[in-house]
Enzyme design. Structure first.
Site, mmCIF file in Angstrom:
data_model
loop_
_atom_site.group_PDB
_atom_site.id
_atom_site.type_symbol
_atom_site.label_atom_id
_atom_site.label_comp_id
_atom_site.label_asym_id
_atom_site.label_seq_id
_atom_site.Cartn_x
_atom_site.Cartn_y
_atom_site.Cartn_z
ATOM 1 N N GLY A 32 181.909 84.834 40.036
ATOM 2 C CA GLY A 32 181.116 85.571 41.018
ATOM 3 C C GLY A 32 181.466 85.151 42.428
ATOM 4 O O GLY A 32 182.210 84.178 42.642
ATOM 5 N N SER A 33 180.906 85.868 43.403
ATOM 6 C CA SER A 33 181.298 85.656 44.793
ATOM 7 C C SER A 33 180.783 84.333 45.351
ATOM 8 O O SER A 33 181.400 83.759 46.250
ATOM 9 C CB SER A 33 180.794 86.824 45.652
ATOM 10 O OG SER A 33 179.401 87.005 45.480
ATOM 11 N N ASP A 85 177.900 77.357 39.043
ATOM 12 C CA ASP A 85 177.923 78.769 38.667
ATOM 13 C C ASP A 85 176.863 79.542 39.457
ATOM 14 O O ASP A 85 175.876 78.957 39.913
ATOM 15 C CB ASP A 85 177.660 78.895 37.151
ATOM 16 C CG ASP A 85 178.280 80.135 36.556
ATOM 17 O OD1 ASP A 85 178.669 81.043 37.316
ATOM 18 O OD2 ASP A 85 178.374 80.206 35.309
ATOM 19 N N ALA A 87 174.204 83.081 39.910
ATOM 20 C CA ALA A 87 173.165 83.729 39.099
ATOM 21 C C ALA A 87 172.775 85.035 39.773
ATOM 22 O O ALA A 87 172.945 85.204 40.989
ATOM 23 C CB ALA A 87 171.948 82.823 38.970
ATOM 24 N N GLY A 100 178.778 89.803 36.494
ATOM 25 C CA GLY A 100 180.225 89.968 36.393
ATOM 26 C C GLY A 100 180.695 90.073 34.954
ATOM 27 O O GLY A 100 181.894 89.965 34.679
ATOM 28 N N GLU A 106 180.460 81.845 30.445
ATOM 29 C CA GLU A 106 179.693 81.015 31.393
ATOM 30 C C GLU A 106 178.685 80.157 30.627
ATOM 31 O O GLU A 106 178.534 78.967 30.911
ATOM 32 C CB GLU A 106 178.963 81.907 32.401
ATOM 33 C CG GLU A 106 179.885 82.574 33.388
ATOM 34 C CD GLU A 106 179.181 83.544 34.325
ATOM 35 O OE1 GLU A 106 179.552 83.578 35.505
ATOM 36 O OE2 GLU A 106 178.276 84.267 33.885
ATOM 37 N N LYS A 124 168.320 86.080 45.417
ATOM 38 C CA LYS A 124 168.278 85.872 43.965
ATOM 39 C C LYS A 124 166.960 85.256 43.482
ATOM 40 O O LYS A 124 166.719 85.151 42.288
ATOM 41 C CB LYS A 124 169.431 84.946 43.539
ATOM 42 C CG LYS A 124 170.815 85.391 44.010
ATOM 43 C CD LYS A 124 171.198 86.709 43.413
ATOM 44 C CE LYS A 124 172.569 87.206 43.822
ATOM 45 N NZ LYS A 124 173.672 86.393 43.428
#
Ligand code: 5RP
Length: 226
Positions: A32-33, A85, A87, A100, A106, A124
């Protein structure tokens, strides 16, 4: 893939988590970004002499890590000390992931790590999880899984590809449905229900896995410890 939230806030979160990585560590590399910012920062630290090995959680994370110059290994060879990671939503320390379509790998890497550091921007955060739950499923099981999800009170939608006719196909060759359950009051209960459906490869509820959540803001980072 580009998703919502300020890129500056994401960068702060990613870099804050990357700063916890120490010499000799095995690091799970999220997708993810926001996780991409952590990977970039780790690459800079490797350039400066940090000795680590990464375990990517997806095709894209692997590509980002190679670009950043991070040496890679696999779960066959090593166990992650830490995983970083992103979310899609968090509440009470629990997560919804899979924006994604990488949540199966993951979850494997993040669960194997001694500590999972989650990196997010403030969009988020929620009081209660209510984001649709991504569910990776075997293509042959699409109809029975759809029926079982509806019986469990969900509204599943097959995820369509953005630049291809037809559905998203995951790194593992499977399909993804995004299943709306409304407000998820007891995530652990729903997680158990989803895991028990034959044909479900993995769902995006990550319950009790996060050690820290690094929330990048407009002017700093707030670390939430569940
Ligand atoms: C991928 C994920 C990502 O970590 C999640 O979608 C967050 O992505 P971003 O940091 O780009 O908002 O779970 O499967």
């Amino acid at each position: 893939m580009k998703r919502g939230g300020s890129d500056e806030a994401k960068r702060r979160a990613g870099e804050s988590a990357a700063e916890q990585v120490e010499d000799g560590m095995i690091v799970g590399l999220g997708t993810g970004s926001t996780a991409a910012h952590a990977i970039d920062k780790l690459g800079q630290q490797v350039d400066a002499g940090l000795d680590i090995q990464g375990i990517p959680t997806s095709f894209q994370a692997r590509a980002n890590a190679r670009e950043a110059g991070i040496p890679l290994t696999t779960l066959d060879e090593a166990t992650p000390d830490i995983a970083i990671d992103g979310a899609d939503q968090f509440a009470d320390g629990n997560l919804i992931k899979g924006g994604g379509a990488a949540h199966a790998r993951e979850k494997i890497v993040d669960s194997a790590a001694d500590r999972l550091l989650v990196v997010v921007d403030p969009t988020k955060e929620a009081e209660t999880l209510e984001h649709p739950v991504p569910i990776e499923l075997l293509p042959a099981a699409r109809q029975p899984v759809t029926d079982a999800l509806e019986a469990a009170g969900g509204e599943p939608t097959l995820r369509a590809a953005a630049h291809k006719d037809g559905p998203v196909v995951t790194d593992n060759g499977n399909l993804v449905v995004d299943c709306d359950f409304g407000t998820i009051d007891v995530p652990a209960e729903l997680a158990t229900t989803l895991s028990q459906i034959p044909g479900v490869v993995e769902h995006g509820l990550f319950v009790g896995l996060a050690a820290e959540i690094h929330v990048g803001t407009a002017n700093g980072v707030r670390v939430v410890t569940p």
